[in-house]
Design an enzyme around this catalytic site. Structure first.
Site, short mmCIF file in Angstrom:
data_model
loop_
_atom_site.label_atom_id
_atom_site.label_comp_id
_atom_site.label_asym_id
_atom_site.label_seq_id
_atom_site.Cartn_x
_atom_site.Cartn_y
_atom_site.Cartn_z
N GLU A 142 5.60 -7.15 5.31
CA GLU A 142 4.92 -7.11 7.23
C GLU A 142 4.17 -8.63 6.90
OE1 GLU A 142 0.62 -4.58 6.03
OE2 GLU A 142 2.25 -4.40 3.91
N LYS A 183 4.46 8.75 2.70
CA LYS A 183 4.50 7.03 2.69
C LYS A 183 4.80 6.34 1.75
CE LYS A 183 -0.55 8.17 4.88
NZ LYS A 183 -1.41 8.22 5.18
N SER A 215 0.90 -1.42 7.38
CA SER A 215 1.04 -2.04 8.55
C SER A 215 2.42 0.04 9.21
CB SER A 215 2.09 -2.87 8.29
OG SER A 215 1.41 -3.95 8.36
N ALA A 253 -1.18 15.98 2.94
CA ALA A 253 -1.31 17.08 3.41
C ALA A 253 -1.80 16.56 5.05
CB ALA A 253 -1.94 17.58 3.08
N GLY A 254 -1.21 16.37 6.42
CA GLY A 254 -1.73 16.61 7.70
C GLY A 254 -2.87 16.73 8.30
N ILE A 255 -3.93 16.13 8.26
CA ILE A 255 -5.40 16.46 8.52
C ILE A 255 -4.95 16.35 9.86
CG2 ILE A 255 -7.62 16.04 8.15
CD1 ILE A 255 -6.95 14.59 5.60
N SER A 282 -6.44 -6.69 16.66
CA SER A 282 -7.51 -6.61 15.26
C SER A 282 -8.18 -6.03 15.00
CB SER A 282 -6.85 -7.21 14.44
OG SER A 282 -5.72 -7.55 13.65
#
EC number: 6.3.2.4
Length: 378
Positions: free
Chosen positions: A25, A199, A205, A236-238, A346
């Site tokens: 980053e 992940k 980032s 899990a995708g939410i 940001s």
């Protein structure tokens, strides 16, 4: 570096800003530093700008150099300057040691507080915070433990669960587990269903994150995440809207404050999620809205939960909490960021601006909080 001479000048606090660093980053840190350096009130603060190279060397830099570097985009990297910086060794001497190309040493004026504008490992994860504690230098933001927990998506979720916050289903995968028995790991992950997100546990980032829609995509996603971290978190995708909320600490142990929630709205369907390109490269892939278009009672609850998440980590100074707001009304915390970006776009800065605190005032308040806070156990 000469010492200040006038009485008015000597009353200013001297702030050392840190930028760059050893993580992936690094370029985001440079953009953050440009924003802060361009907005800090120099009538109130003396500023010493320090750049940290990818191999960990500290040098003096300035806004001109940072601006030139950030123009390079994601490839921007700080390179060594002529005057190398060494921290004090404690003992009440807060002057930096400055060594030039002739190996001659000078001393800075005393440093009152450090603002570590560093993201990711070796900056946001407690390592620099511990270094500053050892050097007897006050600093902006969370302490060692909170920074370390806030950097690790696994232990962060454990802290949230312990505090009674709702988190989504997830699995943790170590490099050892993957190398020893990948099939068992994939079976465990498949129980989360698809889509899911692979992940790095300790990166930010959106580096190394892959959305996985089918089992045959897992191997490549795991290998990509392992480029950034041997430890992975698989989530899990939410289905839900992505809502963020900024937290700002208060003096003397008061209740931390939360901004109005903001929302990231993906406008380019080529981006399946808010990835690095959507955040920092593409100008048309996402927009932010603050306050988010939510009922007042939901906004209130999100603000309360953001403070609870901050306290669950023993947070100090600041954080940004990221939530999912599901169609059935659940508020699920995804993660917190203990040193959110301060770039011109940001969300942390934007949410406070929309909540009544402008950029220079926000920087000043964070510095004042750090000046008031003692070092060591607290």
């Amino acid at each position: 570096m000469s010492h200040p001479t006038s009485d008015a000048h000597s009353k200013k606090a001297t702030v050392a800003l840190l930028a760059g660093g050893r993580s992936s980053e690094h370029p985001i840190s440079l953009i953050t530093a440009c924003g802060v350096l361009g907005s800090i009130d120099t009538d109130k603060f003396n500023v010493v700008m320090i750049g940290i190279t990818e191999d960990g060397r500290w040098y003096l830099t300035n806004l001109e150099e940072l601006s030139a570097l950030t123009a390079q985009g994601p490839s921007a990297r700080f390179t060594a300057g002529n005057q190398q910086v060494f921290l004090p060794l404690g003992g009440g001497d807060s002057r930096l040691r400055l060594v030039d190309e002739n190996n001659e040493m000078q001393y800075s004026e005393p440093i009152d507080v450090v603002f570590p504008l560093l993201h990711g490992p070796f900056g946001e994860d407690g390592t620099v915070q511990g270094l500053l504690e050892m050097a007897d230098l006050k600093y902006v933001g969370c302490g060692v433990a909170a920074s370390a927990i806030g950097m690790d998506k696994h232990f962060m979720k454990v802290a949230f669960e312990s505090a009674g916050l709702e988190v989504g289903p997830y699995e943790v995968v170590s490099k050892r587990q993957w190398d020893k028995d990948p099939q068992t790991v994939k079976e465990r992950i498949a129980n989360l269903g698809f889509p899911l997100f692979v992940k790095p546990a300790r990166a930010g980032s959106s580096f190394g994150i892959t959305k996985v829609d089918a089992a045959e995509e897992l191997d490549a996603a795991i290998e990509e995440a392992h480029r950034f971290d041997p430890k992975l978190v698989i989530e899990a995708g939410i289905e839900g809207r992505e809502i963020e909320c900024a937290v700002l600490d208060t003096s003397a142990g008061g209740v931390p404050r939360a901004s109005y929630p903001g929302e990231i709205v993906i406008t380019d369907q080529d981006h399946g999620f808010y990835d690095f390109d959507a955040k920092y490269v593409s100008k048309n892939s996402a927009r932010t809205q603050c306050p988010a278009d939510l009922p007042e009672d939901v906004q209130k609850t999100i603000r309360e939960l953001a403070v609870e998440a901050f306290l669950a980590l023993d947070g100090e100074g600041l954080s940004r909490a990221d939530f999912f707001y599901t169609p059935d009304g659940k508020i699920i915390i995804n993660e917190v960021n203990t040193m959110p970006g301060f770039t011109p776009i940001s969300m942390y800065k934007t949410m406070w601006e929309n909540s009544g605190i402008d950029y220079p005032s926000l920087i000043e308040e964070l510095i004042q909080l750090a000046l008031e806070r003692p070092l060591g156990l607290r």
